[in-house]
Design a protein around this motif. Structure first.
Motif, PDB file in Angstrom:
ATOM      1  N   UNK A 349       4.825  -5.595-126.487  1.00 23.35           N
ATOM      2  CA  UNK A 349       4.992  -5.423-125.045  1.00 23.35           C
ATOM      3  C   UNK A 349       6.056  -6.372-124.517  1.00 23.35           C
ATOM      4  N   UNK A 350       6.961  -5.822-123.692  1.00 25.06           N
ATOM      5  CA  UNK A 350       7.975  -6.617-123.005  1.00 25.06           C
ATOM      6  C   UNK A 350       7.764  -6.484-121.497  1.00 25.06           C
ATOM      7  N   UNK A 351       8.070  -7.537-120.761  1.00 22.47           N
ATOM      8  CA  UNK A 351       7.903  -7.514-119.308  1.00 22.47           C
ATOM      9  C   UNK A 351       9.058  -8.200-118.608  1.00 22.47           C
ATOM     10  N   UNK A 352       9.365  -7.727-117.409  1.00 23.46           N
ATOM     11  CA  UNK A 352      10.422  -8.331-116.596  1.00 23.46           C
ATOM     12  C   UNK A 352      10.001  -8.317-115.138  1.00 23.46           C
ATOM     13  N   UNK A 353      10.159  -9.455-114.494  1.00 26.57           N
ATOM     14  CA  UNK A 353       9.941  -9.537-113.051  1.00 26.57           C
ATOM     15  C   UNK A 353      11.280  -9.782-112.388  1.00 26.57           C
ATOM     16  N   UNK A 354      11.881  -8.733-111.805  1.00 32.61           N
ATOM     17  CA  UNK A 354      13.217  -8.883-111.218  1.00 32.61           C
ATOM     18  C   UNK A 354      13.244  -9.957-110.141  1.00 32.61           C
ATOM     19  N   UNK A 355      14.386 -10.594-110.044  1.00 36.08           N
ATOM     20  CA  UNK A 355      14.562 -11.598-109.008  1.00 36.08           C
ATOM     21  C   UNK A 355      14.587 -10.922-107.635  1.00 36.08           C
ATOM     22  N   UNK A 356      14.229 -11.656-106.631  1.00 34.44           N
ATOM     23  CA  UNK A 356      14.214 -11.125-105.276  1.00 34.44           C
ATOM     24  C   UNK A 356      15.601 -10.590-104.883  1.00 34.44           C
ATOM     25  N   UNK A 370      -3.942 -12.890-123.758  1.00 31.62           N
ATOM     26  CA  UNK A 370      -4.482 -14.233-123.963  1.00 31.62           C
ATOM     27  C   UNK A 370      -5.377 -14.605-122.782  1.00 31.62           C
ATOM     28  N   UNK A 371      -6.582 -15.040-123.090  1.00 32.71           N
ATOM     29  CA  UNK A 371      -7.504 -15.458-122.035  1.00 32.71           C
ATOM     30  C   UNK A 371      -7.857 -14.343-121.080  1.00 32.71           C
ATOM     31  N   UNK A 372      -7.907 -13.106-121.581  1.00 35.85           N
ATOM     32  CA  UNK A 372      -8.291 -11.975-120.745  1.00 35.85           C
ATOM     33  C   UNK A 372      -7.199 -11.471-119.829  1.00 35.85           C
ATOM     34  N   UNK A 373      -5.937 -11.829-120.101  1.00 37.76           N
ATOM     35  CA  UNK A 373      -4.838 -11.351-119.278  1.00 37.76           C
ATOM     36  C   UNK A 373      -3.545 -11.280-120.104  1.00 37.76           C
ATOM     37  N   UNK A 374      -2.550 -10.577-119.538  1.00 38.43           N
ATOM     38  CA  UNK A 374      -1.252 -10.462-120.188  1.00 38.43           C
ATOM     39  C   UNK A 374      -0.382 -11.624-119.729  1.00 38.43           C
ATOM     40  N   UNK A 375       0.168 -12.358-120.709  1.00 38.48           N
ATOM     41  CA  UNK A 375       0.951 -13.548-120.367  1.00 38.48           C
ATOM     42  C   UNK A 375       2.302 -13.495-121.078  1.00 38.48           C
ATOM     43  N   UNK A 376       3.305 -14.166-120.485  1.00 42.22           N
ATOM     44  CA  UNK A 376       4.629 -14.261-121.083  1.00 42.22           C
ATOM     45  C   UNK A 376       4.601 -15.227-122.273  1.00 42.22           C
ATOM     46  N   UNK A 377       5.412 -14.892-123.305  1.00 43.27           N
ATOM     47  CA  UNK A 377       5.601 -15.840-124.408  1.00 43.27           C
ATOM     48  C   UNK A 377       7.107 -16.081-124.571  1.00 43.27           C
ATOM     49  N   UNK A 378       7.700 -15.559-125.625  1.00 41.95           N
ATOM     50  CA  UNK A 378       9.109 -15.820-125.904  1.00 41.95           C
ATOM     51  C   UNK A 378      10.020 -15.020-124.984  1.00 41.95           C
TER      52      UNK A 378
END
Length: 564
Positions: A349-356, A370-378
């Protein structure tokens, strides 16, 4: 009556029964002939083929009319009734019944002729106004316009046999010499798309060795005999498509995303059936979907990227099968999602949060559960203004390592190294999406400021050739991409492989009408082989001209080798 008398009257008794049977089944003169209304066929083509409307009417009228049994209502009456009932709108089954009632017809035949690249498909429906027979559907294809007459003859013969009980004259001819047995095609090309969608699977537009295949062109002189399938038409745009085992039963499903709906189908053994439909609110504009079992519970999550109604805010969500239903496990996420198939790791899974204030900027991260949620890694290092919707990770260089590949803002393909530097760029533009983010206005009075997203890129691991194939779409814009306004009228699919100097073209499909919004590779029909499945938008459905959106799924078998 004694036995002797019974023997005497037996021949007369049998004759009486036979006469009664004939009289009961012979059409009554008092009832009159059946009245058939032939409505003008809708012609879907880039070229002006309106002359075919008259030709189709004449051909069908001649072949269906039977003195004393079947009367075809005049063209003027039929067209007048259509104009009074439906105006210039598209005729559907309900509209056909309304027209038929107005004309006091027993049956109404309506349909369309669609020119898709080099192929012509004919769809027709015969509606029984009295309700005595179910609506019958007829479908056929031809490799060019010259074969349309033959196909119209086949449809007319089918109608005469199934509805009016008329045996085709050809049936009385002497049988042809026995031909060499051939392997039957995987799917019947004579099944109607709407029936196919419910019962029989995708339509095979070609068969092994057939010259009319919509093939894949290999270089300048080679062409595969790749099988081609087409689904029924959907009355909405298809913005996203994905293939995978979403319910954990070992069989792949095909997922499509309409603007406010996720629909799940399964194709297996020639059948293509809808399994589920998840409807969303009008505050969702679904832009794409991917699937991967990131939380490792046996059921792949469906990651749906969406924007609000105004296309200004990301409000993505995640669905998951709970053993009975597809439930939402996360809503109103501010992330854009993509799933990449990385060598030796599988789906990531890959994710991106665009800048404002920008839709095509912001760091891209790998994500884990991790810990019951999706978190960013590398973080995935990319050039500035790279959108995740047009990026993936794969063994692009055929060295067993993962590299990023994606689109620049101008729709040129770029290959990116692990430090985020561009190591190759395509000389031509590819992609061409109609999905956009409504950016803040550049000047006063501006209603919309469309910033178009790039299209997906797919990298397929060709096990037979032991190399990766980068597969890209090329949608053709009528403006040549010189204006902010976009209108795509035709498209083709093209594949490349890395040759240490750059991406070298290895094959492409023929040009077809419409534009492709999304596509994927997977074993969509559960036959053990990979297919390229694409969402083809035939009509975008622009509000300004009051046209209805129309899309279809097409698929190519990628495992068929090219012929020299």
């Amino acid at each position: 009556m004694n036995l002797f008398n019974l023997k005497i009257f037996r021949p007369y008794l049998l004759s009486l029964i036979m006469v009664s049977f004939v009289l009961m089944n012979f059409p009554s003169e008092a009832a009159g002939p059946k009245r058939v209304a032939l409505l003008p066929f809708k012609i879907n083509s880039e070229k002006d083929l309106s002359f075919l409307k008259d030709g189709i009417f004449d051909m069908l009228s001649t072949r269906l009319a039977q003195e004393g049994r079947v009367e075809v209502i005049s063209r003027e009456q039929a067209e007048g009734a259509v104009q009074s009932t439906a105006g210039s709108g598209t005729i559907n089954e309900a509209g056909a019944r309304s027209v038929g009632t107005r004309l006091k017809a027993d049956f109404v035949l309506f349909g369309s002729l669609t020119v898709l690249g080099d192929n012509v498909s004919i769809d027709a429906k015969m509606v029984d106004i009295t309700g005595g027979k179910p609506t019958m559907t007829f479908y056929d294809q031809s490799p060019d316009l010259g074969a349309v007459i033959t196909k119209i003859n086949l449809i007319a013969a089918d109608i005469n046999a199934k509805i009016f009980g008329q045996i085709p004259v050809a049936a009385a001819k002497a049988p042809a010499p026995a031909a060499k047995p051939q392997k039957p095609p995987k799917d019947s090309i004579h099944a109607h798309p709407e029936k196919v969608l419910q019962d029989d699977g995708f339509i095979a537009a070609g068969r092994e060795g057939a010259s009319e295949d919509i093939g894949i062109l290999g270089g300048a002189a080679r062409e595969t005999q790749a099988s081609f399938w087409k689904s029924a038409n959907f009355n909405h745009r298809i913005n996203g498509v994905a293939v995978g085992d979403v319910d954990g039963d070992g069989k792949n499903e095909t997922l499509i995303a309409a603007p406010q709906t996720v629909i799940i189908f399964r194709s297996e053994g020639g059948a293509f059936r809808k399994l589920a439909e998840i409807e969303e609110s009008n505050n969702k504009n679904i832009y794409g979907l991917d699937m991967a079992d990131v939380n490792d519970n046996g059921y792949p999550e469906i990651f749906v990227t969406s924007f609000n109604a105004e296309r200004t805010v990301i409000n993505s969500f995640i669905l998951e099968y709970d053993g009975q239903n597809y439930v939402k496990i996360l809503d109103n996420s501010r992330l854009i999602y993509r799933v990449a198939d990385i060598p030796h790791r599988g789906r990531v899974l890959l994710g991106q949060q665009p800048r404002r204030g920008s839709s095509n900027s912001g760091p891209i991260f790998e994500m884990i559960w991790q810990g019951g949620q999706y978190v960013f890694t590398d973080e995935i290092k990319t050039p500035r203004h790279t959108s995740l919707l047009g990026l993936t990770l794969a063994d692009v260089l055929n060295n067993g390592q993962a590299n990023a590949i994606g689109y620049k803002g101008n729709d040129h393909i770029q290959v990116i190294d692990s430090t985020g530097n561009r190591i190759w760029e395509s000389p031509d533009r590819y992609g061409g999406s109609m999905l956009y983010w409504n950016a803040p206005a550049d000047d006063k009075g501006q209603i919309e400021n469309k910033n178009y997203f790039p299209m997906r890129l797919v990298v397929w691991q060709n096990k037979a050739q032991k190399e990766s194939a980068v597969i890209a779409i090329k949608n053709y814009d009528v403006t040549g991409r010189k204006l902010a306004y976009r209108q795509f009228t035709k498209t083709h699919i093209e594949a490349f492989t890395w040759d240490n100097l750059g991406l070298r073209p290895i094959w492409k499909t023929r040009t077809i009408t419409g534009y492709i919004q999304d596509y994927t590779v997977g074993d969509f029909d559960n036959d053990g082989n990979d297919e390229l499945v694409a969402a083809l938008v035939v009509n975008e459905g622009r509000v300004a001209v009051l046209t209805e959106a129309k899309s279809t799924l097409i698929a190519y078998d990628l495992t068929r080798p090219a012929q020299e």
